[in-house]
Scaffold this active site. Structure first.
Site, mmCIF file in Angstrom:
data_model
loop_
_atom_site.group_PDB
_atom_site.id
_atom_site.type_symbol
_atom_site.label_atom_id
_atom_site.label_comp_id
_atom_site.label_asym_id
_atom_site.label_seq_id
_atom_site.Cartn_x
_atom_site.Cartn_y
_atom_site.Cartn_z
ATOM 1 N N HIS A 264 80.255 100.506 -23.501
ATOM 2 C CA HIS A 264 79.350 101.145 -22.538
ATOM 3 C C HIS A 264 78.245 100.194 -22.056
ATOM 4 O O HIS A 264 77.115 100.638 -21.813
ATOM 5 C CB HIS A 264 78.753 102.406 -23.167
ATOM 6 C CG HIS A 264 78.355 103.464 -22.187
ATOM 7 N ND1 HIS A 264 77.457 103.239 -21.146
ATOM 8 C CD2 HIS A 264 78.741 104.760 -22.069
ATOM 9 C CE1 HIS A 264 77.299 104.354 -20.463
ATOM 10 N NE2 HIS A 264 78.069 105.300 -20.994
ATOM 11 N N GLU B 84 83.832 101.587 -17.855
ATOM 12 C CA GLU B 84 84.274 101.987 -19.193
ATOM 13 C C GLU B 84 85.769 102.269 -19.118
ATOM 14 O O GLU B 84 86.181 103.300 -18.567
ATOM 15 C CB GLU B 84 83.522 103.243 -19.629
ATOM 16 C CG GLU B 84 82.026 103.087 -19.629
ATOM 17 C CD GLU B 84 81.320 104.419 -19.385
ATOM 18 O OE1 GLU B 84 81.447 105.323 -20.224
ATOM 19 O OE2 GLU B 84 80.656 104.572 -18.350
ATOM 20 N N HIS C 214 80.781 111.464 -25.437
ATOM 21 C CA HIS C 214 80.695 110.168 -26.125
ATOM 22 C C HIS C 214 80.601 110.266 -27.653
ATOM 23 O O HIS C 214 79.837 109.536 -28.284
ATOM 24 C CB HIS C 214 79.493 109.381 -25.603
ATOM 25 C CG HIS C 214 79.622 108.916 -24.177
ATOM 26 N ND1 HIS C 214 80.818 108.703 -23.551
ATOM 27 C CD2 HIS C 214 78.647 108.606 -23.256
ATOM 28 C CE1 HIS C 214 80.595 108.288 -22.304
ATOM 29 N NE2 HIS C 214 79.304 108.222 -22.105
#
Ligand code: BGC
Length: 378
Positions: free
Chosen positions: A212, A343, A138
């Site tokens: 997210h 996502e 991420h």
């Protein structure tokens, strides 16, 4: 008498005409909902985070902070019209500044994992910050979820929104190129939340921006009773560090099959992972933004969430790593499976899999992608 009477009528009529005349053009161009901005708090480096409240004309209220572009609250009516907050998060900035697993955030530069934080573009080797065991996750230690985005609000006739922008410097978290990203959140009067991501870079770089937010359409409790459909016949098989092996496996006959509606709870135990649950990238059958990629129904509240995207994949994550140590809004304790994420994305570790759809943005190109979350109740 007659003259006075008709003069009065004339004045009245003129008055009405003037009022109507001055209102009409405004009414036509008037925006539907409202956007207001307030101070959310200060970061340790004294930079300021704001919070924006967007209200549409159909009973939906969205709160977003420009700290990480995080959605902090999303009030959506249930089947009786009663609004409930359907995202996990915190009331104050301090909750977001403390350790938390990307609640509500924009994730970037690269959503999900890059194996060992390494990749090669045009013969150049790059090493990213390894923030998830040996892998990069991420966007790194200070990814797009932890930066202050520049923010402007806007209104149109049938929507309200914000436009977030951030310049990520060449070398940030190990990524090449100065990357200019713009993300808009649009809340329409028909209860669509539209995310549009665009970016340009002066060097070739991997990019995979996503959102997210953790959802719980019941507002609290676990998500096992939510009914899910995912339009995907295959998923990317992963190793024990959640890096794709390269195999795209048929979901048919596995616990990962959501092509026909089933509850999240039905095959959760059969997923067999540690921690238990879904944390898989689905290879979407959908090709266009108009095609339904995901549908979630929470039968008690009657709330429905639909996902539309132009992306090739979607990470279905059922909050497996939540362990009850975080307490959020309304004194909600976030235990395992308190929320789910969808996502939309390029496949994890795409830069190391030449046979996956490419996630490399080259100089002179513009990255552009759209995802829609659509809410209703029945
Ligand atoms: C990942 C999970 C991770 C979670 C929170 C999800 O996108 O797939 O493996 O634990 O984000 O970081």
């Amino acid at each position: 008498m007659k003259k006075i009477f008709s003069a009065k009528i004339l004045i009245l009529a003129l008055g009405i005409l003037i009022i109507a005349g001055s209102c009409a053009p405004k009414e036509l161009g008037q925006a539907s909902g409202t956007v207001t901005k307030q101070l959310f708090g200060k970061l340790p480096d004294s930079s300021v985070a704001d919070i924006y409240t967007l209200i549409n004309h159909s009973g939906v209220t969205l709160k977003v902070t420009n700290y990480g572009g995080r959605i902090t609250s999303l009030l959506v009516p249930d089947k009786t019209g009663k609004p409930g907050d359907i995202v996990l998060g915190f009331d104050s900035l301090s909750g977001y500044l403390a350790n938390n697993p990307y609640f509500g955030a924009i994730v970037g530069r690269y959503g999900n994992r890059i194996a060992k934080g390494k990749f090669e573009i045009d013969g150049n080797q790059y090493t990213l910050v390894q923030n998830n065991g040996v892998n990069a996750l991420h966007g790194g230690i200070k990814g797009f979820d932890k930066v202050i985005w520049k923010c402007e609000d806007f209104k149109t006739e049938k929507s309200v929104g914000i436009k977030l922008s951030y310049l990520s410097q060449d070398g940030e978290e190990g990524y090449p190129g100065n990357l200019n990203s713009v993300v808009t959140y649009t809340l329409t009067d028909d209860n669509q939340l539209i995310f549009e991501y665009s970016a340009t870079s002066d060097k070739s770089t991997p990019i995979n921006l996503t959102q997210h937010s953790y959802f719980n359409l019941a507002g609290q409790g676990d998500i096992k009773g939510h009914e899910v459909m995912i339009a995907a016949s295959k998923y990317t098989v992963v190793d024990n560090t959640l890096i794709p092996t390269g195999e795209l496996r048929d979901v048919k006959g596995t616990p990962f099959d959501f092509t026909a509606v089933k509850t999240i709870g039905q095959d959760l135990a059969a997923t067999g992972g540690t921690p238990l649950g879904f944390d898989h990238n689905y290879v979407l059958n959908t090709k266009k933004i108009k095609d339904l990629a995901v549908r979630v129904v929470e039968p008690i509240s009657g709330r429905i969430m639909e996902v539309y995207t132009d992306q090739p994949g979607v990470q279905f994550y059922t909050g497996n790593f939540l362990d009850g140590t975080l307490t959020g809004k309304n004194a909600n304790v976030y235990k395992q499976h308190s929320g789910f994420c969808f996502e939309t994305q390029h496949f994890p570790d795409s830069p190391n899999h030449p046979d996956f759809p490419t996630a490399i943005l080259k100089p002179g190109e513009t990255y552009h992608t759209t995802t829609i979350y659509k809410f209703s109740a029945r």
